[in-house]
Write a protein that holds these residues in place. Structure first.
Motif, mmCIF file in Angstrom:
data_model
loop_
_atom_site.group_PDB
_atom_site.id
_atom_site.type_symbol
_atom_site.label_atom_id
_atom_site.label_comp_id
_atom_site.label_asym_id
_atom_site.label_seq_id
_atom_site.Cartn_x
_atom_site.Cartn_y
_atom_site.Cartn_z
ATOM 1 N N SER A 155 0.822 -1.223 0.000
ATOM 2 C CA SER A 155 0.000 0.000 0.000
ATOM 3 C C SER A 155 0.848 1.262 0.000
ATOM 4 O O SER A 155 0.305 2.373 0.051
ATOM 5 N N LYS A 174 0.351 5.769 0.934
ATOM 6 C CA LYS A 174 -0.977 5.162 0.945
ATOM 7 C C LYS A 174 -1.990 6.015 0.198
ATOM 8 O O LYS A 174 -2.963 5.507 -0.358
ATOM 9 N N GLU A 175 -1.765 7.330 0.183
ATOM 10 C CA GLU A 175 -2.710 8.246 -0.469
ATOM 11 C C GLU A 175 -2.527 8.289 -1.986
ATOM 12 O O GLU A 175 -3.413 8.760 -2.705
ATOM 13 N N GLY A 582 -7.634 10.764 -4.567
ATOM 14 C CA GLY A 582 -8.042 9.477 -4.012
ATOM 15 C C GLY A 582 -8.222 8.333 -4.976
ATOM 16 O O GLY A 582 -8.610 7.236 -4.556
ATOM 17 N N THR A 584 -7.684 5.022 -7.071
ATOM 18 C CA THR A 584 -6.838 3.841 -6.887
ATOM 19 C C THR A 584 -5.895 3.673 -8.063
ATOM 20 O O THR A 584 -4.757 3.253 -7.891
ATOM 21 N N SER A 611 -14.387 1.324 4.143
ATOM 22 C CA SER A 611 -13.616 2.077 5.136
ATOM 23 C C SER A 611 -13.957 3.560 5.116
ATOM 24 O O SER A 611 -14.517 4.084 4.150
ATOM 25 N N LYS A 612 -13.574 4.258 6.206
ATOM 26 C CA LYS A 612 -13.743 5.708 6.263
ATOM 27 C C LYS A 612 -12.851 6.389 5.234
ATOM 28 O O LYS A 612 -13.216 7.426 4.665
ATOM 29 N N GLU A 613 -11.670 5.800 5.005
ATOM 30 C CA GLU A 613 -10.758 6.368 3.999
ATOM 31 C C GLU A 613 -11.394 6.327 2.614
ATOM 32 O O GLU A 613 -11.289 7.286 1.841
ATOM 33 N N LYS A 616 -13.948 9.100 2.263
ATOM 34 C CA LYS A 616 -13.316 10.401 2.031
ATOM 35 C C LYS A 616 -12.823 10.514 0.590
ATOM 36 O O LYS A 616 -13.011 11.544 -0.075
ATOM 37 N N ARG A 617 -12.198 9.450 0.094
ATOM 38 C CA ARG A 617 -11.658 9.458 -1.272
ATOM 39 C C ARG A 617 -12.766 9.649 -2.311
ATOM 40 O O ARG A 617 -12.636 10.444 -3.238
#
Length: 672
Positions: A155, A174-175, A582, A584, A611-613, A616-617
């Motif tokens: 990741s 990761k971002e 964000g 992928t 997920s919360k991430e 947000k993305r």
């Protein structure tokens, strides 16, 4: 190969390039090979192509492979490395069947394999998904290495793809996107069709089309939806209010790759679709898949069958195994009225199998395009002129003909066909984006939003359909009148999606939604994954053919009239902006849709894992992905886009977009 040495699927992925030289493979007899490419390399360049191909392999293999690759170059015009095609079946497996350190890596492997699934891909042996030359990779070594990298990726690494070639895994964060893809990004002066032929043959670039080289193709369903929306609205333009498309004729051409969606879309729109296809294998495949109702190879039988369908007000799709020029001419002579006309042959690639000239058999044309390309080009252009002449005669009777973004009018104009307007600048027939999708959809922010259920479970797809339907109905209840029709068309589409049997390959769906719709649907999916209602992550994406993704003066941005339609800032900003908000994975391509050197287009993939991430993305990225394009369209003074961006700024105070001051046309009259 000894049975004891046969690797499991996971072992084969993790191996990458085999440790031992595989046995040479026989090309499958039942395969659908891509047309042989033009022989364009000099002797020295052919040597360079072999040298380029051999760098994937140990030196001890070079002598044997050099001979084999030279033969492939001679036979196919490309080095595909068929020996290295894996022995396992290629299709979109459930996410948990892929060996990977990250769900993102596994999801991208799933999407790649879906693009190469023989049930989905047009020429799978040559790694071509659709459009005759839309490649996922240039060769099988690139596939093997890419899958290995995706399995190994953490990741905090990003895989960089150079036109099919996996340049490598690089440390990131990761971002950051897990994969960054470019396809065919040439220095501008080296972006002519023959440049593609040359540099693709050398093994240094490829034509990724739109969603082939970005791993987001979902079979013909994607174009079914866009075509259904286009055909429905085209009929609304030409029919009296309340009149039905039933028994009305939509005449077009092309059943290979994405164009195979036209008959199914015609059935959904409720008309008679007559679609010509010169390749019997392509027509038969679509018939077997249920995408076209009937096959006819005799022109007199076609005339008779079409008359019956008109008389009975039928909804039916008919594939004519033959050349569309014959139909245009014969229908005129027989006085069969065509309400809608278009063409979806791959005219972005006119000299290498994208368009077949009338009066040449399929086999003879394939032979001539290689052995006598100059004469073949003359035949193609003569056929285009003849087709245009027939279309013009129908148009005089009232037929509404539109260019369906395949470069038909562009190549017809280059062939000397009578397609130019009186100003000798514009075409006399509109692009479907100019008349329909541009003002009705793209300017308002509506475009092809896609998702794939990585479980492979049809029940998960049914759940996502229900979630999307609920969200769309809730939005429509309070939507302004300007977008009520778009909302209703897509509500109807998603409600009927399962019964229309649109899935080919992965468990995927598409609908047209604006930023609000995409964000709310995606957030609802993410919550359903979190609470276990959906059993596995969902991949979000879209066609590059969208609000912001593509700068294409003869298609996606053909309704941009401020002179900027030949610029590509929007597509470049789109992929850059998505990458740090964000996504992928992101991709940017030269040539998708209308041809090499004619367009720049970009896309994305985004994995939702509950997920919360991910929440947000999706909000950051999807909002920008749509509103970037609306902003550009509003700056071009498009009324619908001005309405949409002003509405969005009212809802989102953080958004501040430069708006145009409109000019009174009268003050320009006597300036020069």
């Amino acid at each position: 190969m000894n049975k004891s040495t046969i690797l499991s699927f996971k072992e084969a992925i993790l191996q990458g390039i085999p440790k031992q030289l595989p046995e040479k493979k026989v090309y499958p007899k039942n395969a659908n090979p891509a047309p042989k490419r033009k022989e364009i390399l000099s002797v020295e360049e052919k040597k360079l192509a072999i040298k380029n191909a051999l760098r994937y392999f140990p030196k001890t293999w070079h002598q044997e492979l050099a001979i084999e690759f030279a033969q492939e170059l001679k036979e196919f015009g490309r080095i595909y490395m068929h020996r290295f095609k894996p022995d396992y079946t290629i299709y979109a497996r459930p996410l948990n069947e892929y060996p990977a350190h990250t769900n993102e890596g596994a999801a991208i492997m799933l999407m790649i394999q879906n693009n190469l699934d023989p049930a989905v891909a047009q020429h799978p042996e040559e790694l071509i998904t659709y459009g005759g030359n839309g490649g996922v990779f240039q060769n099988w070594a690139q596939y093997l290495l890419t899958m290995k990298y995706l399995a190994e990726m953490t990741s905090e690494q990003t895989l960089h793809m150079y036109s099919g070639h996996p340049m490598g895994l690089f440390p990131s964060s990761k971002e950051a996107p897990r994969v960054v893809v470019t396809n065919g990004m040439m220095i501008p002066n080296y972006s002519k069709p023959d440049d593609w032929e040359k540099y693709n043959a050398l093994g240094v670039t490829q034509y990724g089309q739109m969603t082939a080289g970005s791993y987001m193709y979902i079979g013909p369903q994607g174009i079914v939806h866009g075509t259904a929306i286009t055909v429905m609205n085209a009929f609304r333009k030409v029919l009296d209010q309340g009149d039905s498309p039933n028994g009305k004729v939509f005449l077009t051409a092309g059943l290979g790759g994405m164009s195979g969606a036209q008959p199914k879309a015609g059935n959904i729109a409720g008309c008679i679709t007559v679609c010509a296809e010169v390749n019997p294998a392509a027509a038969t495949k679509r018939h077997e898949q249920g995408w076209v109702d009937e096959l006819i190879s005799d022109i007199d039988e076609l005339v008779k069958r079409t008359r019956t369908a008109i008389h009975k007000n039928e909804v039916v799709s008919i594939a004519f195994i033959g050349n569309v020029v014959e139909i245009w001419e014969q229908f005129y002579e027989e006085d069969i009225y065509v309400h809608l006309g278009s063409d979806q042959t791959s005219l972005h690639n006119p000299w290498a199998g994208g368009y077949y000239p009338v009066e040449l058999s399929f086999e003879k044309a394939n032979q001539m395009m290689v052995e006598n390309p100059e004469v073949y080009k003359e035949k193609v252009q003569a056929s285009l002129r003849r087709q245009v002449n027939a279309i013009n005669r129908h148009s005089e009777k009232g037929t509404y003909f539109f260019d369906y973004g395949n470069a038909f009018l562009l190549e017809s104009s280059r062939a000397g066909g009578d397609v130019m307007a009186k100003n000798n600048i514009d075409f006399k027939y509109p692009s479907y984006v100019q008349d329909i999708l541009g003002p009705m959809c793209f300017d308002y922010g509506f475009g092809p939003f896609r998702w794939v259920c990585t479980s492979g479970n049809p029940e998960d797809l049914q759940k996502t359909d229900a979630i999307a339907l609920k969200v769309m109905e809730e939005i429509k209840a309070n939507a302004p009148k300007e977008i009520q029709q778009q909302m209703q068309d897509n509500i109807t589409w998603i409600r009927e999606a399962e019964q229309n049997k649109l899935v080919v390959g992965s468990q995927a769906r598409i609908l047209y939604a604006d930023a609000e719709g995409r964000m709310k649907i995606a957030e609802a999916f993410n919550q359903a994954i979190e609470n276990g209602e959906i059993s596995a992550p969902v991949v979000l994406g879209r066609d590059h053919h969208d609000v912001s993704g593509t700068d294409s003066p003869f298609r996606e941005t053909s309704n941009i009239y401020d002179g900027s339609k030949f610029t590509a800032d929007m597509a470049m900003h789109n992929v850059i902006g998505d990458s740090f908000r964000g996504a992928t994975w992101v991709s940017i391509h030269n040539g998708g849709g209308v041809g090499w050197g004619e367009v720049i287009n970009g896309g994305f993939g985004l994995l939702l894992d509950g997920s919360k991430e991910a929440s947000k993305r999706l909000k950051n990225m999807l909002f920008y992905d749509v509103n970037n394009g609306i902003s550009r369209r509003s700056w071009a003074r498009n009324d619908e886009a001005l309405f949409a961006i002003k509405r969005e700024m009212e809802r989102t105070p953080e958004l501040k977009v430069t708006l145009p001051n409109l000019v009174n046309e009268d003050l320009l009259e006597n300036l020069f």
